[in-house]
Design an enzyme around this catalytic site. Structure first.
Site, short mmCIF file in Angstrom:
data_model
loop_
_atom_site.label_atom_id
_atom_site.label_comp_id
_atom_site.label_asym_id
_atom_site.label_seq_id
_atom_site.Cartn_x
_atom_site.Cartn_y
_atom_site.Cartn_z
CD GLU A 1 -2.54 1.73 0.37
OE1 GLU A 1 -3.29 0.92 -0.19
OE2 GLU A 1 -2.45 2.94 0.02
CB SER B 1 -22.65 6.73 -1.22
OG SER B 1 -22.40 7.60 -2.30
CG HIS C 1 -25.50 0.49 -4.18
ND1 HIS C 1 -26.25 1.59 -4.48
CD2 HIS C 1 -24.25 0.94 -3.91
CE1 HIS C 1 -25.49 2.68 -4.40
NE2 HIS C 1 -24.27 2.32 -4.06
CB VAL D 1 3.49 -0.88 -7.00
CG1 VAL D 1 3.92 -1.60 -8.27
CG2 VAL D 1 3.28 -1.85 -5.85
CE LYS E 1 -26.44 9.05 -11.35
NZ LYS E 1 -25.78 9.31 -10.07
NE ARG F 1 -18.74 8.33 -8.10
CZ ARG F 1 -19.30 9.52 -8.18
NH1 ARG F 1 -18.58 10.61 -7.98
NH2 ARG F 1 -20.57 9.64 -8.48
CD GLU G 1 -17.60 3.18 -12.21
OE1 GLU G 1 -17.99 4.32 -11.87
OE2 GLU G 1 -17.40 2.87 -13.40
CB CYS H 1 -18.14 15.13 19.00
SG CYS H 1 -17.54 16.80 19.29
CB CYS I 1 -10.49 14.60 20.96
SG CYS I 1 -11.06 14.45 19.28
#
Lengths: 483, 121, 422
Positions: free
Chosen positions: A35, A49, A53, A176, A254, A315, A341, A408, A448
């Site tokens: 990573e 989101s 789904h 990488v 949309k 995405r 995605e 919080c 914090c």
């Protein structure tokens, strides 16, 4: 140079890479995840989101449709096994224009064809009852009770931790830079911190999965980062909707979704803008304004003054709008898990299994004997939902549960310390945030973060000046005094 | 005769009275706009010899509560010596126990003013 | 369950003053619950001077001001539980808290004083576009890092918002060796005290850019620059006025919000304007026996007034705890109406029959006004007209209503506080 040698190297520790890692950890194989960031869940997986789904969106017959529906079915048990936040609250696709109603029927039919269970159309009256704050323009909606919400950080971290428990190695801050086929049929993976050798490579590099793929194949693929901007509202607004509310696209375009989150916030977004730069996770004035304006199309009176933060995610979109999964034709033992995605988060449990099966077939891996694989992983208690009696019991076991660090989000010192000593190393404020929720609330760490820095200093012996928000280069403090 | 006026905001208290100080040949002849005696004193001083109280912190050793000790100049010092005072305090460390009012650095920068603790540690 | 007369939630300036005055009013069984390891709240990090002119007739620093109250508290032997977070206050006045010594515990209080203070508005609430790198701090967080932890948040600084903490931090960072490029303020006037503009900005040549805002944050990992643009009268950035300020740090001083999570959970009515409880002249909230004072009630600029207000709440909570709530205890009183540029009043109700000789009504205005009259009406009858040369949103105002104003006036339905032309 010391070259690590593995059966499988997975490039990318997002939700897909970690799901593959966890599945592979059932098998007798030496696996490493590379990573480039300092933690898991730093790219597309952290800024989306957070929806599970139902699976009516993707075209019937596509891999996307299949893995979406399978992933949804797997998610709820997985959430139990790995002790992560997931709520099957259901989703509504709201039609706001009588003349566009056909669209709902179309979605319903496609959903049924894709194998989505229990779909039906609800009329205005019932809709209003289900979702009292629904817009007055709403005429009907597609109700998908199998949909839900999940903690995307929690999911990715849990998959990684469970994989690590089972022996998978994770290497962070290793980007990488090359992938080369060796004479002996293995792959030599070059990174910013030395090479590693692998019998098989899995490309789960998110918005960079095209770059990695194109290092080994003459059949080029192309990922176009698609930016989505969001507004996150305080938990005081978390009850404004009860289900994930989508808008049925109309002539006017949309809409954006309005959804509760597993942390009790309200999430509004995303926009969709194709960008060139896979690093451009910056929000824009136009994007945020668009989100603020569009949420009103489906939900009335979204309390936008309760916004506590905004963010943008990218995405890994590709022009065919389809996942690219499988061994690359002209690169044997190189397996793509690319262009994941939306609904990639939902699909991740199924993606993990599919890629794992592919790798197992290629390498002929054998399942580890019963009892050698740990299937479950425990999270930390959630002080927001447990009873005071249970909290009192925790305090008896460990008094640090009695010291609240993040007021919080109600996170105690005990939870933070626990997460510092898990198999995946935690060094930054954002890494702690993703695991405990601390700094994620209405004060956004104002209260914090100094306290968390003190804990890092004490528990891990870190110099305060070396503590970062999200890895090298994001140091919180500068050196005092001279230059 | 050279006559000039200076418009100031009094910083003695949060009221922030708007002052007009009139000078003749560099000498203050009147202060107006103030609502108390302190305003007049401030007005006179601000145009001739402006002064400020400096507040800052120094590290404190041996305290189980505090890393830093808050301090101030016990009275005001010339405005132009503010940075010299900071410089003089740059290498000062306090040793616990410290009580409010204890001198942390005497006669800072030869101003005749001591730097004192404003907190106990 | 453990029982006490008065439980004070918060040991900052408001909580300390309330606890002392409750004790002095005869409720000696007072407990203060404080989340930090020391009393004094935000005063501990406010190391600058300027506190106490009203209360002590001398100029003190924050820690010195707090110490005066702490000493008195000790003298009286008032019980303080430190490192203790209050989790819940029920309408029946059961206060549930947690700490490392006792775990989760509950106290049945006869009366409760809410004194939780306020918090800063974070960046997210402003929707400043751009990346979310390290190097963006609220001014108060930076103040804590510098003054309490002895750490340095940055070297090249831009400050957004001219609230007092922002102004104070402009000076503080400068003294610590940072360069403060400017303070940008969205409004055409500063949100801070005039004296702070003089002694924190002017003294150090730090420009104050009124009607300006930050339109973008640059830098993916650590702040590299911010863009500042002028805004029009509708507070929208004006195209073409954007200027890039290279910096490693952005400090925000863009407002304070009363910390009312506990109040909300207790079902206490909150004002949409102050975001604090709606109180009567006793500072009692809509829940009987629960009082509020200080910044949790409405954000103050001066700690002296916080102490004054808190002393009132403390005294009234003691009275309530002793079962001596006086005449007309249950009624809220005559509503106060804020209009003509007055945004709100605290209290929001006054019952003349039970009030003291005097009641101080505090309020803020919604804009900068010059040469206006502050007027008070009882229904249509004007009872007060007070000239003010300058009124500004950043500075709290007050009027004092006296018993005699209400003498021989029965059935008053509303008390109006308003601004009028000269």
């Amino acid at each position: 140079m010391d070259v690590g040698s593995y059966d499988v190297v997975i490039i990318g520790a997002g939700v897909s890479g970690c799901a593959v890692a966890r599945e592979l950890s059932r098998y007798d194989a030496k696996v490493c995840v590379l990573e480039r960031e300092e933690d898991v869940c730093c790219g597309t997986s952290k800024a989306n989101s957070a929806i599970v789904h139902a699976g009516f969106d993707a075209q019937t017959g596509t891999l996307m449709a299949k893995l979406n529906v399978e992933g949804n079915a797997l998610m709820w048990q997985l959430a139990k096994d790995l002790d992560i936040g997931a709520i099957q609250c259901g989703s509504l696709v709201v039609c706001t224009d009588e003349s566009a109603r056909d669209g709902l029927d179309e979605l319903l039919a496609r959903g049924k064809a894709n194998g989505v269970p229990d779909l039906r159309i609800v009329e205005r009256e019932e809709l209003k009852e289900m979702e009292p704050n629904i817009s007055d323009q709403a005429v009907a909606a597609l109700w998908a009770p199998s949909a839900g919400i999940v903690d995307p950080f929690g999911l990715t971290i849990a998959l990684a931790e469970n994989a690590a428990q089972n022996g998978v190695e994770f290497e962070f801050c290793r980007e990488v830079t090359s992938v080369r086929a060796e004479q002996d049929g293995t792959w030599l993976v070059g990174t910013t911190a030395g090479d590693v050798r692998a019998r098989c490579v899995v490309n789960a590099a998110g918005v960079y999965s095209d770059a990695i793929h194109n290092m080994v194949s003459s059949q080029k693929i192309s990922i176009i980062p698609r930016k989505g901007e969001y507004l996150l509202l305080d938990t005081t607004a978390g009850q404004h909707v009860r289900h994930t509310v989508f808008m049925l696209p109309t002539k006017m375009g949309k809409g954006v979704l309005v959804s509760p989150t597993v942390h009790g916030n309200l999430l509004v977004g995303p926009t969709a803008l194709d960008v060139d730069d896979p690093e451009s996770t910056d929000t824009t004035a136009e994007g945020l304004a668009e989100v603020a304006q569009k949420c009103a199309l489906t939900v009335a009176n979204v309390p936008l003054r309760e916004v506590i933060t905004s963010f943008a995610g990218l995405r890994a979109h590709q022009p065919d709008h389809e996942f690219i999964i499988g061994e690359v034709a002209d690169a044997p033992r190189f397996v793509d898990c690319a262009a994941i995605e939306s609904p990639g988060l939902t699909a991740s449990p199924a993606v993990g299994k599919m890629v794992c099966n592919e790798v197992c077939a290629i390498l002929g891996l054998k399942e580890r004997p019963e009892g050698e694989w740990i299937a479950t992983r425990k999270s930390i208690p959630n002080l927001n939902i447990i009873s005071f009696e249970d909290w009192a019991k925790l305090c008896e076991e460990d008094p640090a549960y009695g010291r609240v660090i993040c007021r919080c989000c109600r996170v105690s010192e005990a939870q933070i310390i626990t997460m510092l000593h898990r198999p995946i190393p935690v060094r930054s404020l954002d890494a702690i945030k993703r695991r405990t929720g601390a700094t994620m609330g209405r004060c956004q760490g104002g209260f914090c973060s100094p306290k968390i820095m003190e804990i890092l200093e004490r528990e891990l012996g870190m110099e305060p000046e070396s503590i970062t928000k999200a890895g090298p280069g994001s140091e919180i403090l500068v050196q005092k005094g001279g230059e | 005769m050279a006559r000039e006026t200076c418009e100031l905001t009094c910083i003695n208290c949060p009221l922030g009275c708007p002052l007009v100080v009139t000078l003749e040949d560099g000498k203050v002849v009147s202060v107006t706009g103030n609502t108390c005696k302190r305003g007049e004193v401030y007005g006179r001083k601000e145009v001739t010899n402006p002064t400020r109280i400096v507040t800052t912190t120094v590290p404190v050793d041996g305290s189980d509560r505090e890393r830093m000790l808050s301090v101030k100049t016990a009275s005001d010092v010339p405005k132009e010596s503010i940075f010299a005072v900071m410089e003089a305090l740059a290498n000062v460390r306090a040793q616990a126990p410290v009580q409010i009012g204890d001198v942390v650095l005497a006669n800072v920068c030869d101003t005749g003013v001591d730097v004192v603790a404003t907190k106990s540690a | 369950m453990e029982q006490h007369d008065v439980v004070v939630v918060g040991g900052g300036p408001a909580g300390l003053a309330a606890a002392i005055s409750a004790y002095e009013a005869g409720s000696t069984d007072v407990v203060v619950l404080e989340r930090d390891v020391q009393l004094g709240g935000i005063l501990n990090q406010c190391i600058h001077n300027g506190f106490g002119l009203h209360t002590f007739k001398e100029e003190l620093t924050g820690p010195e001001y707090a110490a005066r109250y702490e000493d008195r508290l000790k003298e009286l032997g008032i019980c303080c539980l430190m490192d203790t977070m209050v989790l819940d206050v029920s309408p029946e006045r059961v206060v549930t808290a947690v700490n490392t010594d006792r775990g989760v515990f509950s106290i049945q209080a006869k009366s409760v004083v809410l004194a939780m203070g306020c918090r800063e508005r974070p960046r997210g609430a402003l929707n400043i576009p751009g990346f979310r790198p390290a190097g963006v701090f609220t001014a108060g967080t930076a103040q804590r890092l510098v003054n309490i932890e002895g750490q340095m948040p940055g070297k090249e600084v831009v400050i957004l918002g001219s609230g007092d903490i922002g102004l104070i931090m402009a000076r503080r960072m400068t003294l610590e060796g940072a360069h403060v490029a400017c303070v940008a303020e969205l409004m055409p006037y500063s949100g801070g005290l005039k004296r702070n503009i003089v002694q924190c900005l002017d003294d150090y040549g730090i420009p104050l850019l009124l009607s300006h805002t930050v339109t973008r944050v640059e830098g993916k990992r650590r702040v590299e620059a911010v863009w500042i643009a002028q805004v029009d009268e509708k507070l929208r950035p004006i195209a073409g006025t954007e200027k890039r300020y290279p910096c490693d740090t952005l400090l925000l001083s863009v407002g304070l919000l009363p910390e009312n999570e506990l109040s909300r959970a207790a079902g206490i009515e909150l004002s949409p304007i102050t975001r604090g409880p709606v109180v009567d002249e006793r500072l009692q909230t809509s829940v009987e026996g629960v009082f509020a004072c200080g910044n949790v009630l409405h954000v103050h600029d001066l700690v002296d007034y916080v102490s004054q207000e808190a002393a009132m709440a403390g005294r009234m909570s003691a009275q309530y705890a002793q079962g001596d709530s006086g005449e007309g205890s249950a009624a809220r009183g005559i509503p106060l109406v804020a209009q003509g540029g007055v945004r709100y009043t605290v209290p929001a109700f006054i019952a003349p029959e039970r009030m003291d000789q005097k009641t101080t009504v505090r309020f803020r205005v919604d804009n900068v006004y010059k040469n206006k009259f502050v007027c008070v009406y009882l229904d249509d009858q004007r009872i007060m007209r007070k000239k003010r040369q300058v009124l500004a949103p950043g500075e709290m105002e007050e009027v004092v209503l006296k018993q005699e104003h209400f003498a021989e006036r029965d059935g008053v339905e509303r008390i109006v506080v308003t601004l009028e032309e000269g």
